[in-house]
Design a protein around this motif. Structure first.
Motif, PDB file in Angstrom:
ATOM      1  N   HIS A 295      36.532  39.170  44.487  1.00 29.77           N
ATOM      2  CA  HIS A 295      38.007  38.688  44.693  1.00 29.77           C
ATOM      3  C   HIS A 295      38.609  38.514  43.307  1.00 29.77           C
ATOM      4  CE1 HIS A 295      36.437  36.482  48.189  1.00 29.77           C
ATOM      5  NE2 HIS A 295      37.145  37.405  48.716  1.00 29.77           N
ATOM      6  N   VAL A 296      39.778  38.910  43.044  1.00 29.57           N
ATOM      7  CA  VAL A 296      40.518  38.844  41.930  1.00 29.57           C
ATOM      8  C   VAL A 296      41.863  38.253  42.164  1.00 29.57           C
ATOM      9  CG1 VAL A 296      39.246  40.205  40.223  1.00 29.57           C
ATOM     10  CG2 VAL A 296      41.199  41.343  41.485  1.00 29.57           C
ATOM     11  N   ASN A 297      42.601  37.677  41.182  1.00 29.63           N
ATOM     12  CA  ASN A 297      43.971  37.285  41.193  1.00 29.63           C
ATOM     13  C   ASN A 297      45.002  38.611  40.566  1.00 29.63           C
ATOM     14  OD1 ASN A 297      43.864  36.888  38.494  1.00 29.63           O
ATOM     15  ND2 ASN A 297      44.200  34.705  38.655  1.00 29.63           N
ATOM     16  N   GLN A 298      46.086  38.288  40.465  1.00 28.13           N
ATOM     17  CA  GLN A 298      46.941  39.276  39.789  1.00 28.13           C
ATOM     18  C   GLN A 298      46.866  39.535  38.584  1.00 28.13           C
ATOM     19  OE1 GLN A 298      50.669  37.934  41.254  1.00 28.13           O
ATOM     20  NE2 GLN A 298      50.764  39.388  42.986  1.00 28.13           N
ATOM     21  N   LYS A 299      45.923  38.767  37.674  1.00 32.81           N
ATOM     22  CA  LYS A 299      45.760  38.836  36.313  1.00 32.81           C
ATOM     23  C   LYS A 299      44.190  39.495  36.211  1.00 32.81           C
ATOM     24  CE  LYS A 299      49.006  35.142  34.802  1.00 32.81           C
ATOM     25  NZ  LYS A 299      49.768  36.239  33.706  1.00 32.81           N
ATOM     26  N   GLN A 300      43.635  40.035  37.279  1.00 31.69           N
ATOM     27  CA  GLN A 300      42.358  40.677  37.261  1.00 31.69           C
ATOM     28  C   GLN A 300      41.400  39.456  36.814  1.00 31.69           C
ATOM     29  OE1 GLN A 300      44.186  43.755  38.489  1.00 31.69           O
ATOM     30  NE2 GLN A 300      42.031  43.809  38.427  1.00 31.69           N
ATOM     31  N   GLN A 301      41.528  38.069  37.103  1.00 30.51           N
ATOM     32  CA  GLN A 301      40.766  36.951  36.959  1.00 30.51           C
ATOM     33  C   GLN A 301      39.953  36.812  38.195  1.00 30.51           C
ATOM     34  OE1 GLN A 301      43.830  34.393  35.909  1.00 30.51           O
ATOM     35  NE2 GLN A 301      43.292  34.185  33.594  1.00 30.51           N
ATOM     36  N   THR A 302      38.512  36.758  38.061  1.00 29.62           N
ATOM     37  CA  THR A 302      37.882  36.263  39.106  1.00 29.62           C
ATOM     38  C   THR A 302      37.650  34.903  39.286  1.00 29.62           C
ATOM     39  OG1 THR A 302      35.818  35.838  37.832  1.00 29.62           O
ATOM     40  CG2 THR A 302      36.224  38.245  38.631  1.00 29.62           C
ATOM     41  N   THR A 303      37.053  34.230  40.290  1.00 31.52           N
ATOM     42  CA  THR A 303      36.811  32.727  40.367  1.00 31.52           C
ATOM     43  C   THR A 303      35.984  32.064  39.475  1.00 31.52           C
ATOM     44  OG1 THR A 303      35.138  33.407  42.057  1.00 31.52           O
ATOM     45  CG2 THR A 303      37.440  32.762  42.669  1.00 31.52           C
ATOM     46  N   TYR A 308      36.225  38.497  34.273  1.00 32.22           N
ATOM     47  CA  TYR A 308      37.354  39.476  34.868  1.00 32.22           C
ATOM     48  C   TYR A 308      36.963  40.665  35.620  1.00 32.22           C
ATOM     49  CZ  TYR A 308      40.780  36.770  31.819  1.00 32.22           C
ATOM     50  OH  TYR A 308      41.186  35.875  31.198  1.00 32.22           O
ATOM     51  N   ALA A 340      50.352  41.243  34.395  1.00 28.68           N
ATOM     52  CA  ALA A 340      49.820  40.888  35.949  1.00 28.68           C
ATOM     53  C   ALA A 340      50.193  42.234  36.660  1.00 28.68           C
ATOM     54  CB  ALA A 340      50.549  39.912  36.626  1.00 28.68           C
TER      55      ALA A 340
END
Ligand code: NAD
Length: 470
Positions: A295-303, A308, A340
């Motif tokens: 899972h990543v957000n639009q900034k390629q950050q994982t939880t 990343y 992003a």
């Protein structure tokens, strides 16, 4: 063991990973790139995009020779030396991966050949041929990619049942080849082997090949398959496979009816699965879905705030250029930029004969989502350039927003479509209108004119086709 400290660790040296490592180094970061294979470049360079394109090029030269008789030029049937073909292909890969290693060195990116395992959020253990090495860092970027999916029912441990990885080695040219899956890989490698002389039967579970492409764009590819393959069977599933001497006995489920056949080789091309195993992610706060995509957000950050992820391992479209774009975004976010993955146009290209390429909104997608669009088309049969190399089997289409006349999507099928689509990407990314495309002078005679003429067709006055007024 004293850990080595660095700013960024990139795990995986494919087109996502090395792009991230190089960009981060260019922006002044200390970077260590950990790759388990002795060669950089990942699947794309070593076992995917590049070797398949080399083989397709070789296949196209054979087709061109074979199809030249009606132009008054006749060649004898080509002799195929698979050892030489492999060596030539290999030389390309060696040169490219060597180039990447060189670029890493010149940038000061330290490359460690080893398998990476997260001990904790900010510590990676690299298992190298020389032993273990511990790395600590401020941020890690996971770019470990994907592998060919091999459904359990097909996994007999028989070397005659192969994935793209083995098929790209071209150990030999089997007399009969069953290709399971009519997607990117099935169609591209089916094309290679059919040209080399295999009798190819391709089966696809859905009612169409290349399901992502609009039906009018997939049609010339289906026509090619009809001619070049022994058979293409849609709505067909392989129920069972079993070893039968030097062949594979395959049981098909054909609209509820069972059918059995023998094949010398079976290529399984039914999609790809993330390389999610044995990464030690349980020692971090990284979360993933039930298939193993991170899972990543639009900034390629994982939880996990220190980690990343980019490329195939995060899912979406599994394409090298998507990975490379995500690499840029991850690095920019790490250095504090407001970057992003939003409104990014990722083109798709299938390197069949002819090629098919699309970007932005497709006509089918617009219809499925109830988005009102106008579609302008230019058939290549009206292109002097297409006719000059005997390939009128092409089509260029624009998906246009009616009110603003903005180009929302572009689809192209035809020789060289993969090169042409970039103008479409630029148009979609820049918010160009059909007017922009029609006003920009395109050189004659080129295939790029088909984009201009499709835009002209939208206004009802393409020079080389007659658009009937409604
Ligand atoms: P794909 O998803 O493109 O196609 C797989 C096809 O197999 C689908 O059409 C699916 O309906 C069919 N299928 C699935 N199970 C089946 C079954 N049991 N029997 C018959 N058909 C079945 O996957 P791929 O061709 O394996 O390629 C994998 C990925 O690699 C793609 O997602 C693509 O992103 C990437 N790739 C890209 C390129 C390129 O950019 N030119 C080339 C090769 C691969």
């Amino acid at each position: 063991m004293e850990p080595t400290k660095t700013d960024i660790v990139v795990l995986g040296g494919g087109p996502g990973g090395y792009a991230a490592a190089f960009y981060a180094a260019d922006l002044g970061k200390r970077v260590i790139l950990v790759e388990k294979d002795p060669r950089l470049g990942g699947v794309c360079l070593n076992r995917g995009c590049i070797p398949s394109k080399a083989l397709l090029y070789a296949a196209h030269t054979m087709s061109a020779a074979r199809e030249s008789a009606h132009r008054g030029i006749t060649f004898t049937e080509p002799a195929i030396d698979t050892t030489k073909l492999r060596a030539w292909k290999e030389s390309i890969l060696t040169r490219l991966s060597g180039g990447i290693a060189q670029l890493a060195k010149m940038r000061g990116v330290q490359v460690i050949q080893g398998r990476g395992y997260f001990e904790e959020s900010r510590m990676l253990r690299a298992e190298t041929p020389q032993g273990q090495q511990l790395l600590t860092y401020d941020q890690a970027i996971i770019a470990v990619g994907s592998k060919s999916a091999m459904p359990k029912a097909f996994d007999l441990g028989n070397p005659r049942i192969v994935t793209s990885r083995e098929a790209l080695e071209v150990e030999d040219v089997p007399e009969s080849l069953l290709v399971i899956g009519g997607g990117y890989i099935g169609m591209e490698l089916g094309t290679v082997y059919a040209t080399l002389g295999s009798k190819v039967v391709l089966v696809e579970a859905l009612d169409t090949i290349l399901a992502g492409a609009d039906p009018d764009l997939a049609r010339p590819i289906a026509a090619y398959a009809k001619k070049a393959f022994k058979e293409t069977r849609l709505k067909t599933k392989v129920a069972k496979m079993a070893t039968s001497g030097r062949q594979i006995k395959v049981e098909f489920d054909l609209d509820g009816q069972k059918k059995e056949e023998l094949y010398d080789r079976v290529l399984v091309a039914v999609g790809r699965a993330p390389n999610a195993e044995n990464l030690g992610l349980e020692n971090t706060r990284v979360s993933f879905d039930d298939r193993g995509f991170i899972h990543v957000n639009q900034k390629q950050q994982t939880t996990d705030p220190a980690i990343y992820a980019i490329g195939d391992i995060v899912g979406g479209v599994l394409l090298a250029h998507k990975a490379a774009k995500e690499a840029r975004i991850a690095v920019e976010v790490i250095v504090g930029e407001d970057s992003a993955f939003v409104n990014v146009t990722i083109p798709a290209v299938v390197f069949t004969d002819p090629e098919v390429a699309w970007c932005g909104l497709t006509e089918a997608e617009a219809r499925a989502k109830g988005i009102e669009v106008k579609v302008a088309k230019f058939p290549w049969a009206a292109s002097g350039r297409a006719l000059s190399f005997d390939r009128p089997d092409g089509l260029t289409k624009l998906i246009i927003e009616p009110d603003t006349e903005r180009v929302l999507g572009v689809g192209i099928v035809g020789v060289g479509a993969g090169e042409l689509i970039s103008e479409g990407v630029l148009a979609v990314e820049m918010g160009a209108t059909a007017k922009d495309l029609s006003l920009a002078v395109h050189p004659h005679p080129t295939l790029s004119e088909t984009l201009m003429e499709a835009a002209e067709a939208f206004y009802g006055h393409a020079t080389h086709t007659l658009v009937r007024k409604k």
